[in-house]
Design an enzyme around this catalytic site. Structure first.
Site, mmCIF file in Angstrom:
data_model
loop_
_atom_site.group_PDB
_atom_site.id
_atom_site.type_symbol
_atom_site.label_atom_id
_atom_site.label_comp_id
_atom_site.label_asym_id
_atom_site.label_seq_id
_atom_site.Cartn_x
_atom_site.Cartn_y
_atom_site.Cartn_z
ATOM 1 N N ASP A 50 -4.850 -8.026 11.935
ATOM 2 C CA ASP A 50 -5.264 -8.177 10.534
ATOM 3 C C ASP A 50 -5.911 -9.558 10.392
ATOM 4 O O ASP A 50 -5.604 -10.485 11.147
ATOM 5 C CB ASP A 50 -4.057 -8.064 9.593
ATOM 6 C CG ASP A 50 -4.481 -7.710 8.171
ATOM 7 O OD1 ASP A 50 -4.363 -6.531 7.787
ATOM 8 O OD2 ASP A 50 -4.950 -8.621 7.446
ATOM 9 N N ARG A 80 2.480 7.005 6.889
ATOM 10 C CA ARG A 80 3.290 6.204 7.814
ATOM 11 C C ARG A 80 4.418 7.061 8.397
ATOM 12 O O ARG A 80 4.709 7.003 9.590
ATOM 13 C CB ARG A 80 3.847 4.963 7.096
ATOM 14 C CG ARG A 80 2.788 3.873 6.886
ATOM 15 C CD ARG A 80 3.394 2.600 6.313
ATOM 16 N NE ARG A 80 3.719 2.722 4.905
ATOM 17 C CZ ARG A 80 2.952 2.304 3.912
ATOM 18 N NH1 ARG A 80 1.790 1.733 4.158
ATOM 19 N NH2 ARG A 80 3.322 2.445 2.662
ATOM 20 N N CYS A 106 -10.763 4.365 2.422
ATOM 21 C CA CYS A 106 -10.321 4.368 1.018
ATOM 22 C C CYS A 106 -11.505 4.085 0.099
ATOM 23 O O CYS A 106 -11.333 3.682 -1.051
ATOM 24 C CB CYS A 106 -9.197 3.363 0.789
ATOM 25 S SG CYS A 106 -9.643 1.675 1.190
ATOM 26 N N ASP A 125 -7.098 1.494 9.369
ATOM 27 C CA ASP A 125 -6.940 1.635 7.903
ATOM 28 C C ASP A 125 -7.668 0.480 7.219
ATOM 29 O O ASP A 125 -7.040 -0.401 6.627
ATOM 30 C CB ASP A 125 -5.443 1.646 7.556
ATOM 31 C CG ASP A 125 -5.201 1.864 6.074
ATOM 32 O OD1 ASP A 125 -6.110 2.378 5.388
ATOM 33 O OD2 ASP A 125 -4.104 1.507 5.592
ATOM 34 N N TYR A 149 0.845 -1.206 0.000
ATOM 35 C CA TYR A 149 0.000 0.000 0.000
ATOM 36 C C TYR A 149 0.880 1.255 0.000
ATOM 37 O O TYR A 149 1.141 1.856 1.035
ATOM 38 C CB TYR A 149 -0.946 -0.020 1.199
ATOM 39 C CG TYR A 149 -2.000 -1.103 1.084
ATOM 40 C CD1 TYR A 149 -3.214 -0.842 0.442
ATOM 41 C CD2 TYR A 149 -1.771 -2.380 1.564
ATOM 42 C CE1 TYR A 149 -4.166 -1.840 0.299
ATOM 43 C CE2 TYR A 149 -2.729 -3.382 1.426
ATOM 44 C CZ TYR A 149 -3.921 -3.102 0.795
ATOM 45 O OH TYR A 149 -4.868 -4.088 0.649
HETATM 46 N N1 SAH Z 1 -2.375 -0.120 6.778
HETATM 47 C C1 SAH Z 1 -1.846 -1.071 5.834
HETATM 48 C C2 SAH Z 1 -2.832 -1.373 4.711
HETATM 49 C C3 SAH Z 1 -4.167 -1.929 5.171
HETATM 50 S S1 SAH Z 1 -5.092 -2.679 3.897
HETATM 51 C C4 SAH Z 1 -0.511 -0.570 5.312
HETATM 52 O O1 SAH Z 1 -0.083 0.536 5.675
HETATM 53 O O2 SAH Z 1 0.122 -1.284 4.522
HETATM 54 C C5 SAH Z 1 -6.414 -3.392 4.732
HETATM 55 C C6 SAH Z 1 -6.097 -4.666 5.490
HETATM 56 O O3 SAH Z 1 -7.274 -5.038 6.193
HETATM 57 C C7 SAH Z 1 -5.722 -5.868 4.673
HETATM 58 O O4 SAH Z 1 -4.451 -6.330 5.091
HETATM 59 C C8 SAH Z 1 -6.792 -6.952 4.994
HETATM 60 O O5 SAH Z 1 -6.228 -8.248 5.152
HETATM 61 C C9 SAH Z 1 -7.308 -6.450 6.314
HETATM 62 N N2 SAH Z 1 -8.699 -6.787 6.681
HETATM 63 C C10 SAH Z 1 -9.817 -6.803 5.909
HETATM 64 N N3 SAH Z 1 -10.917 -7.012 6.651
HETATM 65 C C11 SAH Z 1 -10.492 -7.131 7.936
HETATM 66 C C12 SAH Z 1 -11.154 -7.324 9.180
HETATM 67 N N4 SAH Z 1 -12.476 -7.418 9.246
HETATM 68 N N5 SAH Z 1 -10.418 -7.372 10.306
HETATM 69 C C13 SAH Z 1 -9.059 -7.299 10.241
HETATM 70 N N6 SAH Z 1 -8.389 -7.068 9.096
HETATM 71 C C14 SAH Z 1 -9.088 -6.996 7.962
#
Ligand code: SAH
Length: 394
Positions: free
Chosen positions: A247, A206, A337, A297, A199
Site C-alpha cells: 500500500d 474478505r 470501485c 483492490d 472498507y
Molecule cells: N482492500 C482494502 C481496501 C483498499 S482501498 C480493504 O479490504 O480494506 C485502496 C488502497 O489503495 C488505499 O489504502 C490507498 O492507500 C492505496 N493506494 C492508492 N494508490 C496506490 C498505489 N498507487 N499503490 C499502492 N497503494 C495505493
C-alpha cells in the site's frame, strides 16, 4: 414551501422513483441550500419532496415520492428505522456495518457506518447537511448508541458548496476502535482512516477470499492495495503462510501489521511494502517471484465515465502483471470501485489483460459490495464495486 417546476417531458425519472433531478431538467424555481422543495411536472402534478442544492449538478435529491409525507424529524427516524431493520435481517457476521447507504436507503447524501458502539457518518449533500443535527439525534435514538463521529471530508462536499468538517458530533472519546469481522479482531480509526474508517464494502469478499485460500491450498499471497490488511488477515485465516501487503500509505500498513499480530498470526512470513502496486508487481516479476493468490483492490481510477479510458489502461496494466505473476492454477481477486467502469467493461478490461499476458483464466465468481451496501432496483447507479475471482489455467 417552494416549488420546482420541471421542463415538459422531464418527469419520467422521478415517476420511476429515481431520486436525482439534474439542473437541465428544471424549468423554474429555486431555493436555499438544503431547503425542502416540492418538485412538480410541467403540468403541475406532484412528483417528489426533495432537497435543493443550488451549486450541485444534482439540483434536487428526492427525499420522498409520497405527497402526504412531511420532511421533518419523524421522517428521518422512519427512514433510519427501515435501514436498520434491513441490516438486522442480513445476518451480518461483524459489528462493523453500513447502516445507511445514501440513496439506496432513501437518504441521499447520507452515509453512516457502525463500528462496534461508535457511529461514523458522512453528510455529503446540501440536504443531508441541512438536517444534520436532526439526523444525528435520530441516529442515536434509533441505534441506542451515544457516540457519533463526523467524517464530512469527502471531496464531493465541495461540489455541494460545503466545507470540510471532522470531529465528534455526539459523544466523545478515543477514535481508535476494535471491530470483530468474521471472528477476526480489526483496528479501525474513525478519525484518520479512509472514508468513515474502514472498507466495509469488501467484508463479504474478505470472507470469501479466506474460504478460497483454504479450499485451493494457497500458501503465498500478494495483497495489492492492502489498506489496513483486511485481505491479509483473511489470507492468514485461510492458511496462507507468506503474505505480502502493498500500500502507498505507511499508517495503513502499520495498522495492517497490528491487525495481523492481534489475531495471533506469525509475522515471520509477512512482508509490508510501502510502495506503488504497479511498481511492486513489476519488481516481483523481475525477481522471478510467484504467488498462489493475488488481490487487487485499487482506489477509484475512474470517478466518472469521462475518466474511463485512462482508467481502463491502468486496470489492464495491473491485471496483466498480476496474471503473469500468479502461479499456474493460482487465484486472482480483482476489483474496481469506479462508478465510470461498469461490470461489463471491467470484464472486458480483465479479458484484455489476460490476452496480453498470454494467460487464460476461469471465472470462479463475480463479486460485488457487501449486502449492507444495497443497490435498489430504482437506482442502479448505486452499484459501484465489482470484482472477479479468477483461476489461472494450470
Ligand atoms: N482492500 C482494502 C481496501 C483498499 S482501498 C480493504 O479490504 O480494506 C485502496 C488502497 O489503495 C488505499 O489504502 C490507498 O492507500 C492505496 N493506494 C492508492 N494508490 C496506490 C498505489 N498507487 N499503490 C499502492 N497503494 C495505493
Amino acid at each position: 414551501m417552494k416549488t420546482i417546476r420541471l421542463r415538459d417531458g422531464k418527469e419520467r425519472s422521478l415517476q420511476r422513483r429515481h431520486p436525482w433531478v439534474f439542473e437541465g431538467s428544471i424549468a423554474r424555481g429555486s431555493a436555499d441550500a438544503g431547503e425542502t422543495v416540492r418538485v412538480e411536472s410541467h403540468a403541475g402534478e406532484f412528483l417528489a419532496w426533495g432537497a435543493y442544492s443550488p451549486s450541485s449538478m444534482f439540483r434536487v435529491r428526492a427525499w420522498s415520492f409520497d405527497e402526504s409525507e412531511r420532511i421533518e424529524a419523524a421522517f428521518f427516524v422512519r427512514r433510519l428505522r427501515r435501514a436498520i431493520a434491513l441490516r438486522a435481517r442480513l445476518g451480518i457476521a461483524s459489528d462493523g456495518q453500513r447502516l445507511v447507504h445514501g440513496e439506496a436507503d432513501g437518504l441521499p447524501g447520507l452515509i453512516v457506518d457502525r463500528y462496534g458502539d461508535t457511529l461514523s457518518a458522512q453528510f455529503l449533500s446540501a440536504g443531508a447537511e441541512r438536517w444534520r443535527a436532526v439526523i444525528a439525534d435520530a441516529l442515536l435514538a434509533t441505534t441506542g448508541l451515544s457516540r457519533l463521529y463526523e467524517r464530512s471530508d469527502a471531496s464531493v462536499r465541495a461540489r455541494e458548496g460545503l466545507d470540510i468538517r471532522v470531529g465528534w458530533l455526539r459523544g466523545e472519546g478515543a477514535t481508535e476502535l476494535l471491530i470483530t469481522e468474521h471472528g477476526w479482531t480489526l483496528g479501525v480509526d474513525v478519525a484518520t482512516g479512509h472514508k468513515t474508517g474502514y472498507y466495509l464494502d469488501q467484508r463479504e469478499n474478505r470472507r470469501r477470499f479466506a474460504e478460497l485460500v483454504r479450499q485451493l491450498g494457497c500458501r503465498s499471497v500478494f495483497n495489492g492495495y492492502s489498506y489496513t490488511g483486511g485481505f491479509s488477515v483473511a489470507a492468514l485465516a485461510g492458511g496462507a503462510t507468506q503474505v505480502l501487503s502493498v500500500d502507498s500509505s505507511g499508517p495503513a500498513l502499520a495498522l495492517a501489521r497490528d491487525n495481523i499480530v492481534r489475531n495471533g498470526f506469525d509475522l515471520a512470513g509477512c512482508e509490508f511494502a510501502d510502495a506503488d502496486v504497479n511498481a511492486m508487481l513489476r519488481q516481483a516479476l523481475a525477481e522471478g517471484r510467484s504467488f498462489d493468490a493475488i488481490v487487487l483492490d485499487p482506489p477509484k481510477f475512474a470517478p466518472t465515465a469521462a475518466h474511463a479510458e485512462r482508467a481502463a489502461r491502468a486496470y489492464k496494466d495491473i491485471n496483466r502483471l498480476a496474471l503473469q505473476l500468479l502461479a499456474p492454477g493460482g487465484l486472482l481477486l480483482t476489483f474496481s470501485c469506479s462508478g465510470g467502469v461498469n461490470a461489463d467493461l471491467f470484464h472486458k478490461i480483465v479479458a484484455g489483460a489476460g490476452l496480453d499476458a498470454g494467460v487464460n483464466a476461469a471465472i470462479l465468481q463475480r463479486l460485488e459490495a457487501s449486502s449492507d451496501h444495497p443497490t435498489t432496483i430504482e437506482f442502479p447507479e448505486g452499484e459501484y464495486l465489482k470484482g472477479l475471482a479468477l483461476l489461472k489455467q494450470q
